[in-house]
Design a protein around this motif. Sequence first.
Motif, short mmCIF file in Angstrom:
data_model
loop_
_atom_site.label_atom_id
_atom_site.label_comp_id
_atom_site.label_asym_id
_atom_site.label_seq_id
_atom_site.Cartn_x
_atom_site.Cartn_y
_atom_site.Cartn_z
N ILE A 488 80.10 -27.26 31.40
CA ILE A 488 80.71 -26.77 30.14
C ILE A 488 79.64 -26.20 29.22
CG2 ILE A 488 81.92 -27.50 28.04
CD1 ILE A 488 83.37 -29.59 29.84
N ASP A 489 78.51 -26.89 29.13
CA ASP A 489 77.40 -26.39 28.30
C ASP A 489 76.90 -25.04 28.81
OD1 ASP A 489 75.05 -26.66 26.40
OD2 ASP A 489 73.99 -26.67 28.33
N SER A 490 76.73 -24.92 30.13
CA SER A 490 76.25 -23.66 30.71
C SER A 490 77.23 -22.53 30.45
CB SER A 490 76.04 -23.82 32.22
OG SER A 490 75.05 -24.78 32.50
N LEU A 491 78.52 -22.83 30.56
CA LEU A 491 79.55 -21.83 30.31
C LEU A 491 79.50 -21.36 28.86
CD1 LEU A 491 81.99 -20.25 31.34
CD2 LEU A 491 83.39 -22.30 31.03
N GLY A 492 79.36 -22.31 27.96
CA GLY A 492 79.23 -21.95 26.55
C GLY A 492 77.97 -21.14 26.28
N TRP A 493 76.89 -21.49 26.97
CA TRP A 493 75.62 -20.78 26.77
C TRP A 493 75.68 -19.35 27.30
CZ3 TRP A 493 72.45 -21.28 23.24
CH2 TRP A 493 71.12 -20.88 23.31
N ALA A 494 76.42 -19.15 28.41
CA ALA A 494 76.60 -17.80 28.94
C ALA A 494 77.36 -16.94 27.92
CB ALA A 494 77.36 -17.85 30.26
N LEU A 495 78.40 -17.50 27.32
CA LEU A 495 79.15 -16.78 26.30
C LEU A 495 78.28 -16.50 25.08
CD1 LEU A 495 82.47 -18.83 26.62
CD2 LEU A 495 82.22 -16.38 27.11
N PHE A 496 77.41 -17.43 24.74
CA PHE A 496 76.47 -17.23 23.63
C PHE A 496 75.56 -16.03 23.91
CE2 PHE A 496 72.39 -17.81 21.57
CZ PHE A 496 72.73 -18.17 20.27
N LYS A 497 75.05 -15.99 25.13
CA LYS A 497 74.14 -14.90 25.50
C LYS A 497 74.85 -13.55 25.50
CE LYS A 497 70.17 -17.05 26.33
NZ LYS A 497 68.90 -16.68 25.68
N LEU A 498 76.16 -13.58 25.74
CA LEU A 498 76.95 -12.35 25.71
C LEU A 498 77.45 -12.06 24.28
CD1 LEU A 498 79.00 -12.90 28.99
CD2 LEU A 498 77.32 -11.08 28.58
N LYS A 499 76.98 -12.86 23.32
CA LYS A 499 77.30 -12.69 21.89
C LYS A 499 78.78 -12.91 21.59
CE LYS A 499 73.37 -9.61 21.08
NZ LYS A 499 72.91 -8.33 20.52
#
Length: 571
Positions: A488-499
């Motif tokens: 879940i953290d990684s998924l959220g971080w991917a979305l963060f990187k995609l702004k």
Amino acid sequence: MKKIKFLSKLIIQILFFISIFNVIYAKNYEKYYQEDKISNYFSGILLLNDNDYINSYKKLKQLDGLESIHLPYSRLYQYSLVNLERIDEAYKFSKNLEKEKIDSFESNLIIGVYYLKNKKYEKAKKYFKKMEKFNQSQYVQELLTRSLNIWISFIEQDQENALQLINSIPKKFENIKQIQLAFAHCFYESKNTNQEFKNLISKSNIDLSRYNFFQADYLYKNNKINEANELLELTLKNFPQNLILRQLKEDFNNKIDRNFANQFDCKDLSHNIAELFYIISNIFSSRSFYSSSNFYLNLANYLNPKFASFKSLYAENFYMIGNLNEAKNIYDEIQNKGEEYNWFSSKQIAKIYKKKKKKELSLKFLDSAFKNIKSPNVYKLYDYAEFLRNSEKYKKSILHYTKALQLIDSKHSLYPKITYSRGVAYERIEKWSKSEEDLLNSLEAKPNQAYVMNYLAYTWIEKGKNIDKSLEMLKTANELKKDDAYIIDSLGWALFKLKRYKEAEKYLQLAVKKMPGDPTVNDHYGDVLWMNSKNMQARYYWKYVLNLKKTEQKLKETIKLKMLSGPKSIL
């Protein structure tokens, strides 16, 4: 919840204990109504609950005679005695309870087992029968009472009647009934014994590979050596880490006077009933009732002391409750039971040293044990490499992962595990191209490994590459392993990187709820809060990370910069 239930029961016992002094005969027992006696009683209960059997015994021993007015005391004292392997003393205490006509389920069980061990079957039968008068509403009591009375009757039953008795066991005990049915056939030297073991394992919906040991042992003792070896080879392909089977294979190969690590005679009533106690012990252990588990394990070991498998569960129970010294003592004892037990025990002892913060001793100990293996197979190489990696000896672990891979092809069940682990080790020493290759090979050999996908995708994200691909990979991983905080953290971080900050916050907030003490997860959540203009909340989480003991210095330095002007200051 278990702790609350235990304390509630303890309070009820306290009230009951105190109330006994209000009855008319309380004056006869004034000696128990003293501060030190009451203290000993409840200290004994707490120590037994903490599986400190020596000190529990010492406390309860000082209350000799209390059983006459407070029956729960006798059960506690019996548990302390049996868990200290003082079966003879437990037998004598139980006989005294019988004389005073205050016997119990446990006292009759202990007396019956004592007579069974000494082959006084008629006497054993008498006490197993007496168990029937006690409350049979409990699963274990009902199963044991019925099973013990059936087995002790085999002394005077022919095969047909004996098998009918086994089949009369209720359907709610189906798997255990089938196990006992196979052993009953073996006890009577039935020509259907091998087929019954096959039926047992093939029909069950749970892992009963342990019983391939008894089947192979039966075949070997009946001079069907090739068939026994073929069975072992086939089972170990599906369950390669099964300790009892690996050791049996080694014992077959050594052929030293048939002095196997696990000695079992299905024509011996004591051995069959010992395995029944082992099953009961496993039930309790799986539910974290370790004192009860150890009680039945010690009865099993009393009936068949030459069965190392009992000792390995005993050591595991002590490890799980944090009694590392006692666990180590038992592992020391079973180290000499053969090469497989030696390696298994060595790994566990190394884990114990590591848990005691003796990292260098842990590494040195397992390194020495590994060097003593003449020709380590792929599983031992993998075990050792895993230990090295988990001990942050990444370069050395890579050497042994590589040796393991040289022994197998990509179709081997260990291939995706080894390539994943080696890929992690390469990433930790910043050899990213080799890490990426291994992680991709692991997924090619076995697609849809959620944790491998997570590791690869997260590393891509951190390196600023394949972000869109990583996001899709993480969505798949999240579907495969729902509610896993790391994914879940990684998924959220991917979305963060995609702004995509609004979406990212939802996932990162959930990750924090699931892992409130993880520095990285809290740091990520702080970042997304900042990007969503929640600066005060972001600083709160960053400050929290700075105060966590396990936060690495590098992350602390990064956070100190972000506290001033946000995540953009470190991009």
